[in-house]
Design an enzyme around this catalytic site. Sequence first.
Site, PDB file in Angstrom:
ATOM      1  N   ASN A   6       0.849  -1.191   0.000  1.00 15.08           N
ATOM      2  CA  ASN A   6       0.000   0.000   0.000  1.00 15.08           C
ATOM      3  C   ASN A   6       0.894   1.255   0.000  1.00 15.08           C
ATOM      4  O   ASN A   6       1.671   1.458   0.933  1.00 15.08           O
ATOM      5  CB  ASN A   6      -0.913  -0.036   1.235  1.00 15.08           C
ATOM      6  CG  ASN A   6      -1.872   1.119   1.249  1.00 15.08           C
ATOM      7  OD1 ASN A   6      -1.463   2.254   1.023  1.00 15.08           O
ATOM      8  ND2 ASN A   6      -3.138   0.861   1.501  1.00 15.08           N
ATOM      9  N   GLU A  69      -8.419   0.459  -3.149  1.00 14.83           N
ATOM     10  CA  GLU A  69      -9.370   0.477  -2.041  1.00 14.83           C
ATOM     11  C   GLU A  69     -10.286   1.679  -2.229  1.00 14.83           C
ATOM     12  O   GLU A  69      -9.815   2.766  -2.609  1.00 14.83           O
ATOM     13  CB  GLU A  69      -8.628   0.611  -0.718  1.00 14.83           C
ATOM     14  CG  GLU A  69      -7.714  -0.540  -0.418  1.00 14.83           C
ATOM     15  CD  GLU A  69      -6.794  -0.215   0.746  1.00 14.83           C
ATOM     16  OE1 GLU A  69      -6.933   0.845   1.376  1.00 14.83           O
ATOM     17  OE2 GLU A  69      -5.923  -1.042   1.008  1.00 14.83           O
ATOM     18  N   GLU A 150     -11.007  -9.487   2.097  1.00 21.16           N
ATOM     19  CA  GLU A 150      -9.767  -9.169   2.815  1.00 21.16           C
ATOM     20  C   GLU A 150     -10.140  -9.054   4.287  1.00 21.16           C
ATOM     21  O   GLU A 150     -10.975  -8.224   4.664  1.00 21.16           O
ATOM     22  CB  GLU A 150      -9.157  -7.854   2.304  1.00 21.16           C
ATOM     23  CG  GLU A 150      -7.885  -7.508   3.065  1.00 21.16           C
ATOM     24  CD  GLU A 150      -7.122  -6.328   2.456  1.00 21.16           C
ATOM     25  OE1 GLU A 150      -7.271  -6.048   1.251  1.00 21.16           O
ATOM     26  OE2 GLU A 150      -6.381  -5.691   3.212  1.00 21.16           O
TER      27      GLU A 150
END
Length: 261
Positions: A6, A69, A150
Amino acid sequence: MKLGVNIDHIATIRNARKINEPDPLMALEILKQAGANQVTMHLREDRRHINDFDAKRIIESSFLPVNMECSINEEIIDIICSLKPHRATLVPEKREEVTTEGGLDVIKNEKRVKKAIEKLHANDIEVSMFIDADFEQIKKSKELNAEMIELHTGKYANIFLALNTNINLTPNKLYKNINRMTLKKELKTEFNLLKDAAKLAKDIELEVAAGHGLNYQNVIEILKINEITELNIGHSIIANAIFTGLFEAVKKMKDIINGKF
Ligand code: PXP
């Protein structure tokens, strides 16, 4: 085990100065060379780190699959559909939170989630649901046709932190009055919840990722859950990169999750 890195916090640093460096786009080649399998980023409604221009440039030029996301806000979903990342991970979002707290409540938001998934699928974008280790949330994710879940590891990570540090960190305050024996039990309970949730998800043919708060220490136990095939890790890798460089920080995590520790 796949590693999604990320890169939001590269943009967080840039935005602190409101200029053009460090540019998260420059991370892509390093991530690939260091063995990452995916780029993950979060286009938040408040654009506090990654912005639309970052997302566009990264998706257009990444050699690695991009996992975006995003919240289920209709405007955001439309942007994601036009950007066409490889996958969208639906997350809950609150403006005032420091980071994503808790998983998406797929049951409570069923109608909006269903609509978001349908739109994303119509644009050839795979969907993952960022949820707590809760059987009903997992089953609902499957019913709504998500390909993947997730599991939110934030609580596990917070308890791990409280057990391993004495200083007055924000997550530790949650466990301030709990003794170490009880904390150890809570960590085990949380781990078992993640394990059982991963097993159920795999049994009903959902792919299983995990993420949030994972670091070079607490990830080791998570690796024992065989049904989890992907980890998305941000803060800890970027924090380490400040001292070791991004390549080493990603490679070290990749080595650990490949069992080299
Ligand atoms: N996975 C999801 C769905 C997230 O929202 C986040 C935080 O943006 C992460 C993984 C990465 O969490 P961390 O930065 O704590 O590693």
